[in-house]
Design a protein around this motif. Structure first.
Motif, PDB file in Angstrom:
ATOM      1  N   THR A 194     127.890  83.974  66.153  1.00 17.25           N
ATOM      2  CA  THR A 194     127.933  83.015  65.055  1.00 17.25           C
ATOM      3  C   THR A 194     128.996  83.445  64.066  1.00 17.25           C
ATOM      4  O   THR A 194     129.549  84.542  64.156  1.00 17.25           O
ATOM      5  CB  THR A 194     126.580  82.955  64.314  1.00 17.25           C
ATOM      6  N   THR A 195     129.269  82.574  63.110  1.00 12.43           N
ATOM      7  CA  THR A 195     130.165  82.930  62.021  1.00 12.43           C
ATOM      8  C   THR A 195     129.353  83.607  60.922  1.00 12.43           C
ATOM      9  O   THR A 195     128.476  82.997  60.321  1.00 12.43           O
ATOM     10  CB  THR A 195     130.864  81.679  61.459  1.00 12.43           C
ATOM     11  N   LEU A 196     129.638  84.874  60.671  1.00 14.88           N
ATOM     12  CA  LEU A 196     128.956  85.610  59.620  1.00 14.88           C
ATOM     13  C   LEU A 196     129.630  85.315  58.288  1.00 14.88           C
ATOM     14  O   LEU A 196     130.739  85.781  58.013  1.00 14.88           O
ATOM     15  CB  LEU A 196     128.995  87.114  59.905  1.00 14.88           C
ATOM     16  N   TRP A 197     128.957  84.522  57.481  1.00 13.25           N
ATOM     17  CA  TRP A 197     129.457  84.204  56.147  1.00 13.25           C
ATOM     18  C   TRP A 197     129.463  85.472  55.289  1.00 13.25           C
ATOM     19  O   TRP A 197     130.435  85.781  54.621  1.00 13.25           O
ATOM     20  CB  TRP A 197     128.565  83.126  55.557  1.00 13.25           C
ATOM     21  N   ASN A 198     128.338  86.175  55.335  1.00 12.44           N
ATOM     22  CA  ASN A 198     128.227  87.484  54.687  1.00 12.44           C
ATOM     23  C   ASN A 198     127.495  88.434  55.616  1.00 12.44           C
ATOM     24  O   ASN A 198     126.619  88.005  56.378  1.00 12.44           O
ATOM     25  CB  ASN A 198     127.430  87.433  53.376  1.00 12.44           C
ATOM     26  N   GLN A 199     127.851  89.703  55.569  1.00 13.95           N
ATOM     27  CA  GLN A 199     127.065  90.742  56.231  1.00 13.95           C
ATOM     28  C   GLN A 199     127.054  91.966  55.324  1.00 13.95           C
ATOM     29  O   GLN A 199     128.052  92.650  55.169  1.00 13.95           O
ATOM     30  CB  GLN A 199     127.627  91.122  57.591  1.00 13.95           C
ATOM     31  N   TRP A 200     125.912  92.200  54.701  1.00 11.05           N
ATOM     32  CA  TRP A 200     125.785  93.318  53.767  1.00 11.05           C
ATOM     33  C   TRP A 200     125.100  94.471  54.470  1.00 11.05           C
ATOM     34  O   TRP A 200     123.961  94.350  54.936  1.00 11.05           O
ATOM     35  CB  TRP A 200     124.987  92.885  52.533  1.00 11.05           C
ATOM     36  N   CYS A 201     125.783  95.574  54.537  1.00 13.03           N
ATOM     37  CA  CYS A 201     125.276  96.771  55.195  1.00 13.03           C
ATOM     38  C   CYS A 201     124.793  97.745  54.124  1.00 13.03           C
ATOM     39  O   CYS A 201     125.526  98.049  53.187  1.00 13.03           O
ATOM     40  CB  CYS A 201     126.384  97.434  56.011  1.00 13.03           C
ATOM     41  N   GLY A 209     125.792  97.601  49.961  1.00 10.01           N
ATOM     42  CA  GLY A 209     126.049  96.194  49.711  1.00 10.01           C
ATOM     43  C   GLY A 209     127.459  95.745  49.973  1.00 10.01           C
ATOM     44  O   GLY A 209     127.848  94.650  49.570  1.00 10.01           O
ATOM     45  N   TYR A 210     128.256  96.560  50.673  1.00 12.89           N
ATOM     46  CA  TYR A 210     129.605  96.126  51.067  1.00 12.89           C
ATOM     47  C   TYR A 210     129.494  94.960  52.040  1.00 12.89           C
ATOM     48  O   TYR A 210     128.709  95.002  52.986  1.00 12.89           O
ATOM     49  CB  TYR A 210     130.322  97.306  51.718  1.00 12.89           C
ATOM     50  N   ASP A 211     130.256  93.915  51.790  1.00 10.48           N
ATOM     51  CA  ASP A 211     130.185  92.708  52.612  1.00 10.48           C
ATOM     52  C   ASP A 211     131.296  92.739  53.655  1.00 10.48           C
ATOM     53  O   ASP A 211     132.474  92.624  53.326  1.00 10.48           O
ATOM     54  CB  ASP A 211     130.330  91.471  51.726  1.00 10.48           C
ATOM     55  N   SER A 212     130.910  92.924  54.923  1.00  7.33           N
ATOM     56  CA  SER A 212     131.890  92.912  56.002  1.00  7.33           C
ATOM     57  C   SER A 212     131.963  91.545  56.669  1.00  7.33           C
ATOM     58  O   SER A 212     132.482  91.416  57.774  1.00  7.33           O
ATOM     59  CB  SER A 212     131.551  93.996  57.033  1.00  7.33           C
ATOM     60  N   GLY A 213     131.444  90.539  56.019  1.00  6.77           N
ATOM     61  CA  GLY A 213     131.503  89.180  56.537  1.00  6.77           C
ATOM     62  C   GLY A 213     132.737  88.437  56.066  1.00  6.77           C
ATOM     63  O   GLY A 213     133.635  88.983  55.418  1.00  6.77           O
ATOM     64  N   LEU A 214     132.750  87.167  56.375  1.00  7.34           N
ATOM     65  CA  LEU A 214     133.911  86.324  56.118  1.00  7.34           C
ATOM     66  C   LEU A 214     134.261  86.228  54.644  1.00  7.34           C
ATOM     67  O   LEU A 214     135.430  86.183  54.273  1.00  7.34           O
ATOM     68  CB  LEU A 214     133.633  84.922  56.684  1.00  7.34           C
ATOM     69  N   ARG A 215     133.266  86.245  53.756  1.00 10.59           N
ATOM     70  CA  ARG A 215     133.516  85.994  52.341  1.00 10.59           C
ATOM     71  C   ARG A 215     133.833  87.242  51.532  1.00 10.59           C
ATOM     72  O   ARG A 215     134.327  87.147  50.415  1.00 10.59           O
ATOM     73  CB  ARG A 215     132.306  85.300  51.717  1.00 10.59           C
ATOM     74  N   ALA A 216     133.510  88.433  52.070  1.00 12.14           N
ATOM     75  CA  ALA A 216     133.826  89.697  51.399  1.00 12.14           C
ATOM     76  C   ALA A 216     133.318  89.724  49.955  1.00 12.14           C
ATOM     77  O   ALA A 216     134.044  90.046  49.025  1.00 12.14           O
ATOM     78  CB  ALA A 216     135.327  89.963  51.432  1.00 12.14           C
ATOM     79  N   GLN A 217     132.038  89.385  49.771  1.00 15.35           N
ATOM     80  CA  GLN A 217     131.412  89.386  48.444  1.00 15.35           C
ATOM     81  C   GLN A 217     130.398  90.524  48.383  1.00 15.35           C
ATOM     82  O   GLN A 217     129.326  90.437  48.962  1.00 15.35           O
ATOM     83  CB  GLN A 217     130.717  88.046  48.180  1.00 15.35           C
ATOM     84  N   ASP A 218     130.735  91.591  47.677  1.00 18.35           N
ATOM     85  CA  ASP A 218     129.874  92.772  47.636  1.00 18.35           C
ATOM     86  C   ASP A 218     128.781  92.627  46.587  1.00 18.35           C
ATOM     87  O   ASP A 218     128.949  91.961  45.567  1.00 18.35           O
ATOM     88  CB  ASP A 218     130.698  94.021  47.283  1.00 18.35           C
TER      89      ASP A 218
END
Length: 631
Positions: A194-201, A209-218
């Motif tokens: 799928t398209t990961l809009w956000n992925q916070w690890c 809370g670094y966002d490695s998804g498409l939007r890069a919103q930490d």
């Protein structure tokens, strides 16, 4: 450059005082186990522990929020809330409680949102009720908070509404996952395509809370602590994790303000190749996406190298390449998907041969980096772009078009990656000439990795270690406040003690009023050679300790026979403490070299320690993993 950095769960680095770099034992720190996983613990009953993102936008249309969480007993009832979104004047635009049925264990939570903003919640793949209201209010650009309920944007918190809970990972998918897909994630941790809009690890305690998804919103974290987690977050777009869609750079066209530029740019001397994956929107052929203007006053200045957006097939990814022949002609051949193709009308048939000009993607230049015409700017997505300092063959280009793999013999002059939305246009090639990005946005791309292969990489450095010369009071390493894992644990690593340095003290932990809470001698049986040292600490109430050298139980005196049980103290390597980080005695400081040191949140078996001593890696999480292999 980074002695004593902790790559374990708690990320507590040593502060180095003196010492020097020496040849080491292991070429990498071998931060084994899962190096975490870590998680983000919010203690609840507080208004100061939470994470927030202002100006947050959910995906347009249907979407899914999911991740692994753990709620403490007592926090799964009584009006507590783990996920809160305020938009406009609605502070409860989207509100999710922490009322899971099974507290104290990790569960997978998912919330699907239909295009009409109706919510369905799942725990461990099964549909549940009682976690939230009917859905989302539809507002955008609001404030997203985990760990608190908002009565105002990013505030108005009440301690009684804050749950004691852990976040392992959290993702927003730009589609509504099926019940089967959610069940698969819950049972295996495997993400669908799928398209990961956000992925916070939350498996990296340095960067919760670094966002490695498409939007890069930490997330901006306030309070909370690192703790043991459940999974290794796959890293998403930025690292091309399994099941993740890649990213590309989208230029919308019909504008003069969105483009990329590299000034004072030079191509390789002689022949070269430019290639990469692009997607041109329908009805955007016959425009100009690649433009190189040579220095002012040179022949053919603003059109020194100009290439068209006419690619034959539109709305799909194509591999585009041009080869530039040798002087004096510098003849250009165009390849689309590995096949030689007639150059479009008005596209450059040859390079003018001048260097030090301006390279622009997404516009046609009538002056250096300017003179743009919106009608000539195509709507285009750029996935990767590379310049090779040789003419690649048709067979090599065909292979790249089919597989995305760069020939191992290729020399990358430039390699621009657009698969990381934080760093569009970073040049991983030998020239390191980054694009300056003007406008545009991240969208779904073509390749998961940039493929910056060829000869642009450098060999790894030789191993290093931290040498402490002993017989002084000012050379040591310390970390404070430091807490060991709750319950049983193991400390192990590779050390080398110089001859004549037995019966000194190299590992000292002071807690509270006990300056000898743990104290370990430098008695290692064999001296002047690398040995693997380990000590295991048993459970309460005794906290009995057993010492190992090279995986064998050691009867050599090592002083402490039990841990005092204190936490939040001061850990020192290379000295014996008579007070916290002080009271040192030069006669007690050994001449020792430290290669690596790890803390495991369990007692490792003798066979596991023997395996590590022989170069193997244990399983399970690492509480701390201190590397001394990078000076």
């Amino acid at each position: 450059r980074n002695f004593g950095r902790d790559s374990g769960v708690v990320a507590r680095d040593f502060h180095i005082n003196g010492g020097h770099a020496e040849p080491g034992f292991t070429s990498t720190c071998s931060a084994s186990g899962s190096a975490g996983p870590a998680s983000y613990h919010l203690p609840g009953a507080s208004t100061t522990d939470y994470a927030s993102i202002p100006n947050y936008y959910f995906p347009p249309g249907a979407f899914t929020v999911e991740g692994f969480i753990k709620v403490a007993p007592g926090s799964n009832s009584g009006g507590k809330y783990m996920f809160s979104y305020a938009s406009g004047t609605n502070d409860n635009c989207l509100l999710v409680s922490s009322h899971v049925a099974t507290p104290g264990v990790w569960v997978h939570w998912a919330m699907t949102m239909t295009a009409s903003n109706l919510a369905v919640h799942y725990i461990n793949g099964s549909r549940v009720t009682g976690l939230g209201g009917s859905g989302w209010c539809g507002g955008q650009g609001g404030t997203l908070v985990i760990g608190q309920e908002q009565d105002a944007h990013g505030g108005g918190f009440q301690a009684t509404q804050a749950p004691n809970m852990w976040f392992d990972s959290l993702r927003v998918h730009a589609s509504m996952l099926t019940a089967a897909q959610i069940s698969t994630i819950a049972s295996t941790g495997t993400l669908p395509q799928t398209t990961l809009w956000n992925q916070w690890c939350f498996n990296n305690p340095r960067n919760f809370g670094y966002d490695s998804g498409l939007r890069a919103q930490d997330w901006s974290t306030r309070g909370g602590t690192a703790d043991l987690g459940l999974s290794n977050c796959s890293g998403g777009f930025a690292v091309g994790g399994v099941g993740d869609a890649p990213v590309s750079y989208h230029l919308p066209g019909a504008t003069t303000t969105q483009f990329m530029t590299a000034t004072n740019f030079s191509f390789p001397p002689g022949s070269f190749t430019v290639e990469g994956f692009i997607k041109v929107a329908p009805n955007n052929g016959g425009k100009w996406w690649f433009s190189y203007a040579s220095p002012a006053g040179t022949p053919g200045s603003d059109n020194c190298l100009l290439q068209s957006s006419s690619v034959g097939t539109y709305g799909v990814w194509v591999h585009w390449a041009i080869t530039v022949g040798p002087a004096p002609g510098y003849a250009i051949t165009l390849y689309l998907n590995g096949t030689a193709t007639t150059l479009p009308t008005s596209a450059s048939r040859s390079w003018c041969g001048h260097q030090g000009g301006t390279l622009v993607l997404g516009q046609e230049q009538d002056s250096h980096g300017g003179g743009f015409d919106a009608s000539q700017a195509p709507a285009i997505m750029i996935d990767t772009l590379r310049i090779h300092s040789t003419m690649l063959s048709a067979a090599q280009l065909g292979s790249i078009a089919r597989t995305g793999v760069i020939p191992s013999t290729a020399t990358l002059w430039d390699s621009w990656c657009f698969n990381n939305p934080r760093n569009f246009g970073h040049d991983a090639g030998t020239q390191a000439r980054d694009f300056v990005v003007r406008g545009g946005r991240p969208v779904v791309g073509h390749t998961a990795g940039c493929g910056a292969s060829g000869s642009a990489s450098t060999p790894p450095p030789p191993p290093a270690a931290l040498g402490l010369p002993g017989a002084n009071t000012n050379q040591f390493a310390t970390v404070a406040p430091y807490s060991f894992p709750p319950g049983s644990f193991t400390v192990e690593g590779f050390i080398k003690v110089a001859p004549g340095n037995a019966d000194k003290y190299w590992f000292s932990y002071a807690s509270g009023s006990n300056d000898n809470c743990i104290l370990v001698k430098s008695t290692v049986v064999t001296y002047g050679v690398w040995v693997h040292f380990a000590m295991t600490v048993g459970p309460a109430p005794g906290y009995g300790m057993v010492y190992f050298i090279n995986g064998t139980v050691s009867s050599a005196p090592s002083y402490s026979r039990a841990w005092c049980g204190g936490q939040g103290g001061t850990l020192v390597l290379g000295q014996e403490q008579d007070s916290h980080a002080g009271g040192f005695d030069a006669t007690q400081a050994p001449n020792i070299v430290l290669d690596s040191l790890r803390v495991h949140p369990r007692v490792l078996s003798a066979s596991e320690l023997q395996g590590i001593a022989r170069g193997g890696n244990p399983s399970g999480p690492l509480w701390s993993a201190w590397c001394f292999n990078n000076p």
